[in-house]
Design a protein around this motif. Structure first.
Motif, PDB file in Angstrom:
ATOM      1  N   ALA A  83       0.837  -1.203   0.000  1.00 26.65           N
ATOM      2  CA  ALA A  83       0.000   0.000   0.000  1.00 26.65           C
ATOM      3  C   ALA A  83       0.870   1.251   0.000  1.00 26.65           C
ATOM      4  O   ALA A  83       2.036   1.215   0.410  1.00 26.65           O
ATOM      5  CB  ALA A  83      -0.920   0.009   1.217  1.00 26.65           C
ATOM      6  N   ILE A  84       0.283   2.314  -0.457  1.00 29.01           N
ATOM      7  CA  ILE A  84       0.963   3.619  -0.461  1.00 29.01           C
ATOM      8  C   ILE A  84       0.025   4.665   0.126  1.00 29.01           C
ATOM      9  O   ILE A  84      -1.151   4.745  -0.248  1.00 29.01           O
ATOM     10  CB  ILE A  84       1.363   4.037  -1.889  1.00 29.01           C
ATOM     11  CG1 ILE A  84       2.421   3.078  -2.455  1.00 29.01           C
ATOM     12  CG2 ILE A  84       1.872   5.485  -1.907  1.00 29.01           C
ATOM     13  CD1 ILE A  84       2.877   3.401  -3.872  1.00 29.01           C
ATOM     14  N   MET A  85       0.556   5.437   1.062  1.00 27.47           N
ATOM     15  CA  MET A  85      -0.129   6.646   1.526  1.00 27.47           C
ATOM     16  C   MET A  85       0.589   7.816   0.870  1.00 27.47           C
ATOM     17  O   MET A  85       1.784   8.031   1.116  1.00 27.47           O
ATOM     18  CB  MET A  85       0.022   6.808   3.048  1.00 27.47           C
ATOM     19  CG  MET A  85      -0.839   5.891   3.881  1.00 27.47           C
ATOM     20  SD  MET A  85      -0.344   5.973   5.632  1.00 27.47           S
ATOM     21  CE  MET A  85      -0.495   7.718   5.957  1.00 27.47           C
ATOM     22  N   ASP A  86      -0.124   8.561   0.067  1.00 30.30           N
ATOM     23  CA  ASP A  86       0.490   9.742  -0.564  1.00 30.30           C
ATOM     24  C   ASP A  86       0.284  10.927   0.381  1.00 30.30           C
ATOM     25  O   ASP A  86      -0.854  11.340   0.640  1.00 30.30           O
ATOM     26  CB  ASP A  86      -0.160  10.005  -1.933  1.00 30.30           C
ATOM     27  CG  ASP A  86       0.627  11.037  -2.724  1.00 30.30           C
ATOM     28  OD1 ASP A  86       0.960  12.100  -2.145  1.00 30.30           O
ATOM     29  OD2 ASP A  86       0.912  10.780  -3.912  1.00 30.30           O
ATOM     30  N   LEU A  87       1.401  11.444   0.904  1.00 32.69           N
ATOM     31  CA  LEU A  87       1.288  12.491   1.926  1.00 32.69           C
ATOM     32  C   LEU A  87       0.850  13.825   1.334  1.00 32.69           C
ATOM     33  O   LEU A  87       0.340  14.685   2.053  1.00 32.69           O
ATOM     34  CB  LEU A  87       2.628  12.666   2.653  1.00 32.69           C
ATOM     35  CG  LEU A  87       3.091  11.458   3.476  1.00 32.69           C
ATOM     36  CD1 LEU A  87       4.452  11.735   4.111  1.00 32.69           C
ATOM     37  CD2 LEU A  87       2.076  11.081   4.555  1.00 32.69           C
ATOM     38  N   GLU A  88       1.033  13.973   0.019  1.00 36.22           N
ATOM     39  CA  GLU A  88       0.659  15.255  -0.585  1.00 36.22           C
ATOM     40  C   GLU A  88      -0.771  15.246  -1.123  1.00 36.22           C
ATOM     41  O   GLU A  88      -1.553  16.142  -0.844  1.00 36.22           O
ATOM     42  CB  GLU A  88       1.668  15.650  -1.652  1.00 36.22           C
ATOM     43  CG  GLU A  88       2.911  16.233  -0.990  1.00 36.22           C
ATOM     44  CD  GLU A  88       4.186  15.853  -1.696  1.00 36.22           C
ATOM     45  OE1 GLU A  88       4.604  16.604  -2.584  1.00 36.22           O
ATOM     46  OE2 GLU A  88       4.770  14.792  -1.364  1.00 36.22           O
ATOM     47  N   SER A  89      -1.125  14.188  -1.869  1.00 35.84           N
ATOM     48  CA  SER A  89      -2.498  14.148  -2.410  1.00 35.84           C
ATOM     49  C   SER A  89      -3.505  13.664  -1.370  1.00 35.84           C
ATOM     50  O   SER A  89      -4.712  13.849  -1.527  1.00 35.84           O
ATOM     51  CB  SER A  89      -2.563  13.222  -3.634  1.00 35.84           C
ATOM     52  OG  SER A  89      -2.458  11.876  -3.213  1.00 35.84           O
ATOM     53  N   GLY A  90      -3.022  12.978  -0.333  1.00 39.91           N
ATOM     54  CA  GLY A  90      -3.940  12.442   0.681  1.00 39.91           C
ATOM     55  C   GLY A  90      -4.604  11.144   0.264  1.00 39.91           C
ATOM     56  O   GLY A  90      -5.467  10.631   0.989  1.00 39.91           O
ATOM     57  N   VAL A  91      -4.180  10.575  -0.879  1.00 40.44           N
ATOM     58  CA  VAL A  91      -4.825   9.343  -1.360  1.00 40.44           C
ATOM     59  C   VAL A  91      -4.116   8.106  -0.788  1.00 40.44           C
ATOM     60  O   VAL A  91      -2.883   8.052  -0.752  1.00 40.44           O
ATOM     61  CB  VAL A  91      -4.794   9.299  -2.913  1.00 40.44           C
ATOM     62  CG1 VAL A  91      -5.303   7.959  -3.431  1.00 40.44           C
ATOM     63  CG2 VAL A  91      -5.614  10.439  -3.483  1.00 40.44           C
ATOM     64  N   ASP A  92      -4.917   7.134  -0.347  1.00 37.44           N
ATOM     65  CA  ASP A  92      -4.380   5.839   0.094  1.00 37.44           C
ATOM     66  C   ASP A  92      -4.718   4.798  -0.957  1.00 37.44           C
ATOM     67  O   ASP A  92      -5.887   4.682  -1.355  1.00 37.44           O
ATOM     68  CB  ASP A  92      -5.025   5.407   1.411  1.00 37.44           C
ATOM     69  CG  ASP A  92      -4.599   6.287   2.581  1.00 37.44           C
ATOM     70  OD1 ASP A  92      -3.632   7.055   2.427  1.00 37.44           O
ATOM     71  OD2 ASP A  92      -5.244   6.196   3.640  1.00 37.44           O
ATOM     72  N   THR A  93      -3.725   4.000  -1.375  1.00 33.73           N
ATOM     73  CA  THR A  93      -3.964   2.983  -2.400  1.00 33.73           C
ATOM     74  C   THR A  93      -3.471   1.632  -1.897  1.00 33.73           C
ATOM     75  O   THR A  93      -2.349   1.528  -1.384  1.00 33.73           O
ATOM     76  CB  THR A  93      -3.213   3.334  -3.706  1.00 33.73           C
ATOM     77  OG1 THR A  93      -3.512   4.689  -4.050  1.00 33.73           O
ATOM     78  CG2 THR A  93      -3.634   2.416  -4.837  1.00 33.73           C
TER      79      THR A  93
END
Ligand code: GLY
Ligand code: MN
Ligand code: MN
Length: 471
Positions: A60-70
């Protein structure tokens, strides 16, 4: 869904101004002999805490800038379904974990590589398994050996802000986790009761271990670590269970259960094999019992667990002095580390999803407050939890006294004790073995309580009475 989304939202908050992406790599099945015959499945604990999906080969990835979790994994095709049955789609599992997006496992690798190519920061946690190490190594272009924690010091390349934030969160258990730890403690109580009732002269240790471990599989996920059941309690990680139970010995049982939700228990009791302590066994046992009680009674918010360790060691040396084994000024003996001869381990460690909670993240970052320096002394240097306690911490209270012939000989040869040890008396104990008494403790706003609704018999009288009742 909310649990995991909320935990990740809090993690984002703790990471503050950090930029880039946070990556999580769940465990994969691990071949024992070949790919279709694997070691028992166990998900990574950091993954479980933030994503909860108890299936192999997820990332999984938490994108700290876009706020999207994938969430990334591969959906089952018919070949998988034939052998393993249908599985929910990755998209639905991602949704259950509160993540807005999903992708394929290869998509995870592509996303990490793309982030690196754009010069974005990639935050990652140290790993414990070789598959994850090889995966990270190929993504980051560093040697696989560099992504593991090197024991106490942790992993220099991993993201320290991420490690610190995860530690801060996992060190304090919420009400839901405490209920799960109480249920693991109940499994541990049951497991140890089966163990105690199974002690009979002539039985092979392995038979008792099998009965104990079977109960943890019947009631939960299995054991939380490899069971220690030995008449050589002075050998800390004695995993041989080949001996017959002999009369007049002490049997040390250090064992824990893992609940189906993967929370751990970790208890130790030490029993006289014939049901009655000899006077010498009782003397030493009583001291360990007093140290366990003393440390528990000190345990409260605001108290450094290092001070509980030191108080227990001080009491131990005082009482060993009364038996004529040591002599000297108590404070000096404590500060000179004389306790390490008798208890060359720490008073306790954090416990939660892992029996030594978060040890994969580096012992010092987990168990030491900023500014607390780890001792180099034998015993105190092995203390895994030194921090100032706060409500919600879950720790073990596990003092012990051991007579380790090679260590005693070494100290005598090298004069390590600076004249404090009465070796002619101590050498009467070379065949004694060792005693440890371990409970699992929750720090509460008022002080502390032991986990589980029932405490295993522990005072010498309680133990003898329980063993008499068992017959
Ligand atoms: N069984 C390992 C421990 O008690 O820490
Ligand atoms: Mn233990
Ligand atoms: Mn322990």
């Amino acid at each position: 869904m909310n649990r995991y989304a909320q935990r990740r939202a809090r993690l984002r908050g703790l990471l503050g101004d950090e930029k880039g992406i946070v990556i999580f790599i769940g465990n994969v099945e691990s071949a024992a002999q070949y790919a279709d015959n694997c070691y028992k499945w166990r998900q990574d604990s950091n993954w479980l805490y933030y994503w909860g999906i108890d299936e192999p080969r997820f990332a999984a990835i938490m994108d700290l800038e876009s706020g999207v979790d994938t969430v990334y994994a591969d959906d089952f095709g018919i070949d998988d379904i034939i052998w393993m049955g249908p599985m929910p789609t990755v998209a639905s599992l991602a949704q259950g974990a509160g993540a807005g997006k999903s992708g394929t496992y290869a998509g995870f690798c592509d996303a990490v590589k793309a982030a690196l190519a754009q010069g974005r920061k990639v935050h990652w946690l140290p790993v414990s398994r070789w598959y994850n190490a090889v995966m990270l190594s190929s993504l980051l272009g560093v040697a696989p050996e560099q992504v593991f924690s090197a024991g106490k010091k942790g992993c220099a390349l991993a993201s320290e802000p991420l490690v610190r934030a995860v530690v801060q969160m996992r060190l304090v258990k919420d009400d839901e986790e405490i209920a799960l730890l109480d249920s693991a403690a109940a499994l541990g109580y049951n497991m140890h009761t089966i163990g105690r009732k199974g002690i009979r002269i002539g039985r092979i240790e392995q038979e008792i271990v099998g009965d104990m471990e079977g109960s943890t599989l019947a009631g939960g996920w299995g054991v939380s670590f490899a069971t220690i059941l030995t008449q050589h309690g002075e050998i800390f990680h004695c995993h041989s269970h080949a001996n017959a139970i002999e009369p007049g010995k002490l049997l040390l049982i250090d064992a824990g259960a893992e609940s189906n939700e993967h929370y751990a228990s970790d208890h130790t009791r030490t029993y006289p094999t014939g049901g009655k302590f000899t006077p010498r066994q009782r003397d030493i046992y009583q001291i360990v019992y007093e140290c366990n009680e003393l440390a528990f009674n000190m345990t409260a918010p605001g108290v450094a667990y290092r001070d509980c360790h030191l108080a227990a060691v001080r009491h131990m040396l005082d009482r060993l002095g009364q038996l004529g084994l040591v002599n000297g000024d108590l404070d000096e003996m404590v500060s000179d580390g004389i306790g390490g001869l008798f208890m060359p381990h720490g008073l306790g460690h954090n416990m939660g999803l892992d029996v030594h909670d978060m040890e994969d993240l580096g012992e010092d970052l987990v168990g030491y407050d900023p500014g607390q320096k780890r001792s180099a002394q034998l015993g105190l240097g092995s203390l895994r939890m030194a921090r100032k306690l706060v409500p919600g911490n879950v720790i073990t209270d596990e003092p012990g006294i051991y007579f380790i012939p090679d260590l005693i000989a070494l100290w005598k040869r090298e004069g390590t004790d600076k004249g404090r040890v009465n070796y002619s008396k101590l050498e009467e104990y070379l065949e004694f073995g060792g005693i440890r008494l371990e409970d699992d403790v929750l720090v509460t706003p008022e002080g502390a309580r032991r986990l589980g609704s029932k405490r295993l018999p522990i005072s010498p009288d309680e133990v003898e009475q329980a063993m008499a009742n068992d017959r």
